[in-house]
Design an enzyme around this catalytic site. Structure first.
Site, PDB file in Angstrom:
ATOM      1  N   TRP A 164       0.716  -1.323   0.088  1.00  0.00           N
ATOM      2  CA  TRP A 164       0.410   0.268  -0.219  1.00  0.00           C
ATOM      3  C   TRP A 164       0.944   1.684   0.242  1.00  0.00           C
ATOM      4  CZ3 TRP A 164       2.048   2.251   4.607  1.00  0.00           C
ATOM      5  CH2 TRP A 164       1.707   1.098   4.994  1.00  0.00           C
ATOM      6  N   ASN A 165       1.844   1.319   0.170  1.00  0.00           N
ATOM      7  CA  ASN A 165       2.428   2.359   0.444  1.00  0.00           C
ATOM      8  C   ASN A 165       3.234   2.860  -1.000  1.00  0.00           C
ATOM      9  OD1 ASN A 165       4.782   0.092  -0.124  1.00  0.00           O
ATOM     10  ND2 ASN A 165       6.342   0.672   1.603  1.00  0.00           N
TER      11      ASN A 165
ATOM     12  N   LYS B 262      -2.607  -8.361  -8.001  1.00  0.00           N
ATOM     13  CA  LYS B 262      -3.377  -7.999  -6.824  1.00  0.00           C
ATOM     14  C   LYS B 262      -2.928  -7.134  -5.420  1.00  0.00           C
ATOM     15  CE  LYS B 262      -5.528  -8.837  -2.470  1.00  0.00           C
ATOM     16  NZ  LYS B 262      -5.104  -7.981  -2.165  1.00  0.00           N
ATOM     17  N   PRO B 263      -3.759  -5.694  -5.604  1.00  0.00           N
ATOM     18  CA  PRO B 263      -3.092  -4.859  -4.904  1.00  0.00           C
ATOM     19  C   PRO B 263      -3.678  -5.000  -3.243  1.00  0.00           C
ATOM     20  CG  PRO B 263      -5.239  -4.311  -5.888  1.00  0.00           C
ATOM     21  CD  PRO B 263      -4.855  -5.455  -6.363  1.00  0.00           C
ATOM     22  N   ALA B 264      -2.588  -4.007  -2.117  1.00  0.00           N
ATOM     23  CA  ALA B 264      -3.254  -4.121  -0.768  1.00  0.00           C
ATOM     24  C   ALA B 264      -4.642  -3.561  -0.637  1.00  0.00           C
ATOM     25  CB  ALA B 264      -1.988  -3.179  -0.747  1.00  0.00           C
TER      26      ALA B 264
ATOM     27  N   GLY C 222       6.436  -7.044   0.364  1.00  0.00           N
ATOM     28  CA  GLY C 222       5.529  -6.509   1.278  1.00  0.00           C
ATOM     29  C   GLY C 222       6.680  -7.031   2.542  1.00  0.00           C
ATOM     30  N   SER C 223       5.589  -7.423   3.515  1.00  0.00           N
ATOM     31  CA  SER C 223       6.500  -7.918   5.029  1.00  0.00           C
ATOM     32  C   SER C 223       7.245  -9.313   4.385  1.00  0.00           C
ATOM     33  CB  SER C 223       5.795  -7.940   5.992  1.00  0.00           C
ATOM     34  OG  SER C 223       5.196  -8.679   5.484  1.00  0.00           O
TER      35      SER C 223
ATOM     36  N   GLU D  78      11.158  -8.656  -2.782  1.00  0.00           N
ATOM     37  CA  GLU D  78      11.382  -7.369  -2.612  1.00  0.00           C
ATOM     38  C   GLU D  78      10.283  -7.226  -0.714  1.00  0.00           C
ATOM     39  OE1 GLU D  78      11.310  -4.103  -0.716  1.00  0.00           O
ATOM     40  OE2 GLU D  78      10.105  -2.763  -2.372  1.00  0.00           O
ATOM     41  N   LEU D  79      11.700  -7.763   0.210  1.00  0.00           N
ATOM     42  CA  LEU D  79      10.402  -8.189   1.710  1.00  0.00           C
ATOM     43  C   LEU D  79      11.361  -6.062   2.970  1.00  0.00           C
ATOM     44  CD1 LEU D  79      11.157 -11.372   2.344  1.00  0.00           C
ATOM     45  CD2 LEU D  79       9.179 -10.469   1.440  1.00  0.00           C
TER      46      LEU D  79
ATOM     47  N   CYS E 243      10.154   1.042   2.762  1.00  0.00           N
ATOM     48  CA  CYS E 243      10.803   0.096   3.338  1.00  0.00           C
ATOM     49  C   CYS E 243      12.572   0.083   2.979  1.00  0.00           C
ATOM     50  CB  CYS E 243      10.948  -1.489   2.179  1.00  0.00           C
ATOM     51  SG  CYS E 243      11.472  -1.333   0.570  1.00  0.00           S
TER      52      CYS E 243
ATOM     53  N   GLU F 153      12.024  -3.173  12.278  1.00  0.00           N
ATOM     54  CA  GLU F 153      11.149  -1.770  11.408  1.00  0.00           C
ATOM     55  C   GLU F 153      10.104  -0.760  11.601  1.00  0.00           C
ATOM     56  OE1 GLU F 153      10.044  -1.771   6.424  1.00  0.00           O
ATOM     57  OE2 GLU F 153      10.263  -3.918   7.528  1.00  0.00           O
TER      58      GLU F 153
END
Length: 507
Positions: free
Chosen positions: A173-174, A197-199, A253-254, A275-276, A309, A408
């Site tokens: 979402w960011n 699949k968007p947030a 994401g996370s 990409e976490l 991130c 984080e």
């Protein structure tokens, strides 16, 4: 002021902002196989503006069956899309770039409405995200193979790159626009198709991007967008990871969610691009230009209000310049961090994305202060503005036993630590399983090279607080991910190398 536009009532809705503006490109349906569709169940869920907690619109709350339909559509489209020429794909990506550039203001309005970031920052995201479409439009025509010298006199070895197939694109979402273009631009250039699949918090930007892709001539089925609430996300994620027609999962994401998706992808030995989370150190040495470092600390920490991130998470400052840096940083925060709704002129920091994130940030700060940390500025929610606003904060005297020491933060809180030696700061910086971005400020050239070599992070910025662009390879090591985005390597993530042997050339 941006003019109001009348939009089709069949698949769009309008929202008044400040009583005078409407959101253009606002879709209330998902996008599968070139059609604007509702969920099979007809269920919907609300998209909330985090600045005022009002409902922007409702979108389909899709389920596993809807995701399967989207994967099948992408699989069917792949049969023809993979055979288009690199030049054709390049031209379509360039047209998508042009259409998005023309609609910057409207896309920015949607980003601000659903993510909360200031309009100026939303426009900056459009420019950044669009740079990937421009880059991959060029890169599409440079996905080259190799002719390898043969060990046999009558044979030739050829290596070519083939598209992987359907890519499941799961975005955060960011940066709801840029994280789509960075992935989809690359995979399309390679000849792949996708299901996005968007947030749950920010589906509207993805739908707007899909509409503009359609206007640019992207064939039906090449891009599909499936929307869902958090309740249905796990079931959709299972389809997107385990369906046999999916060749790759691309996720930002996370780390926690990334591990779950990685596990599901392993069942089919799927390619993954992950990409976490990050835990970026921001290191300031005595030789650094302190004013310059403080200025770039603002960029590294407060971009998207700390919800990035690669955002600086731990400020590691040499004892000789600690006080000077902290005071310079505090002065800039007091002047430059203006909280408020993203549509208000002069605002630089919007709300946090949702209640969960707001509680997390507040809880981390409360825990630290209760155990002896000091807030030099900020340190509490800005409830007079709204339920999801948090004051821009500097914390000092943070100890290892505090939760905020190692986590984080993903919010507008700068944690400042003091160090004495180069080896000490390298040890502190590397004491994390995250390894995405890092920042170093020094005028010592040898020290700069040593930091580049010794820091266990996929990216190191020397004397700069912004890492991202389309040209470099973006990505992390350790638990911060697998693979790279941007650069030529970003396209190669979506290809397989095929080895063809030509023999009997002497016959």
């Amino acid at each position: 002021m941006i003019s109001s536009y009348v939009v089709s009532l069949s698949n769009k809705s309008s929202l008044f902002l400040n009583g005078s503006r409407r959101l253009h490109l606002l879709n209330k349906n998902a996008y599968i196989n070139g059609q604007w569709v509702s969920a099979g169940s007809k269920a919907v869920f609300p998209v909330i503006n985090p600045a005022d907690d009002k409902v922007i619109t409702e979108v389909p709350d899709m389920e596993a069956a809807d995701a399967k339909t989207a994967v099948d559509a992408a699989s069917s489209a792949f049969k023809t899309w993979k055979n288009t020429t690199a030049k054709e794909r390049s031209n379509i990506l360039r047209k998508w770039f042009d259409v998005c550039a023309k609609n910057t203001d409207y896309l920015a309005q949607i980003i601000t409405a659903e993510s909360g970031k200031p309009l100026a920052e939303s426009k900056g995201e459009i420019a950044y995200g669009n740079s990937f479409l421009e880059w991959f439009a060029d890169t599409a025509r440079h996905i080259n193979g190799e002719v390898v010298p043969s060990p046999w006199p009558n044979k030739m070895i050829m290596l070519t790159r083939q598209p992987l197939g359907v890519v499941s694109v799961i975005t955060p979402w960011n940066f709801p626009f840029a994280m789509i273009t960075r992935k989809v631009g690359a995979l399309m250039a390679a000849g792949c198709t996708c299901v996005i699949k968007p947030a749950e918090d920010t589906p509207l930007t993805a739908l707007a991007a899909a509409q503009l892709a359609e206007e640019a001539g992207v064939p039906k089925g090449v891009i599909n967008v499936v929307t869902s609430s958090r309740k249905n996300a796990p079931a959709i994620g299972k389809v997107l990871c385990e369906d046999p027609n999916v060749g790759c999962i691309s996720f930002t994401g996370s780390t926690h969610v990334g591990k779950i998706l990685y596990g599901m992808a392993s069942k089919g030995i799927k390619r993954v691009s992950l990409e976490l989370g990050g835990n970026a150190p921001f290191i300031v040495f005595p030789s650094a230009d302190i004013e310059h470092a403080a200025e770039h600390a603002m960029l590294a920490k407060f971009r998207n209000n700390g919800q990035a991130c690669v955002g600086a998470n731990r400020f590691l400052i040499h004892k000789d310049v600690f006080e000077a840096f902290v005071q310079a940083f505090k002065k800039r925060i007091a002047k430059g961090c203006v909280l408020g709704p993203g549509t208000k002129e002069g605002v630089t920091c919007g709300p946090l994305i949702n209640t969960e994130q707001s509680k997390k940030v507040a809880g981390l700060v409360e825990d630290a202060i209760s155990k002896g940390a000091k807030a030099l500025i900020g340190g509490k929610p800005a409830l007079d503005i709204g339920s999801k606003f948090y004051e821009s904060t500097i914390l000092t005297d943070v100890k290892p036993e505090m939760k905020i020491y190692a986590e984080e933060i993903f919010g507008p809180v700068a944690v400042c630590h003091m160090f004495e030696t180069e080896q000490e700061v390298v040890t502190i910086a590397n004491s994390t399983r995250s390894g995405l971005g890092s920042y170093v400020f020094t005028k010592d050239l040898g020290q700069a090279f040593r930091m580049s070599r010794q820091l266990d992070f996929g990216m190191v910025a020397i004397n700069d607080g912004i890492l991202s662009a389309a040209e470099p390879a973006f990505g992390g090591i350790k638990e911060s991910g697998i693979g790279r985005e941007g650069s030529k390597h970003g396209v190669e993530e979506y290809t397989d190398i095929k080895y063809t042997l030509f023999s009997a050339l002497d016959k």
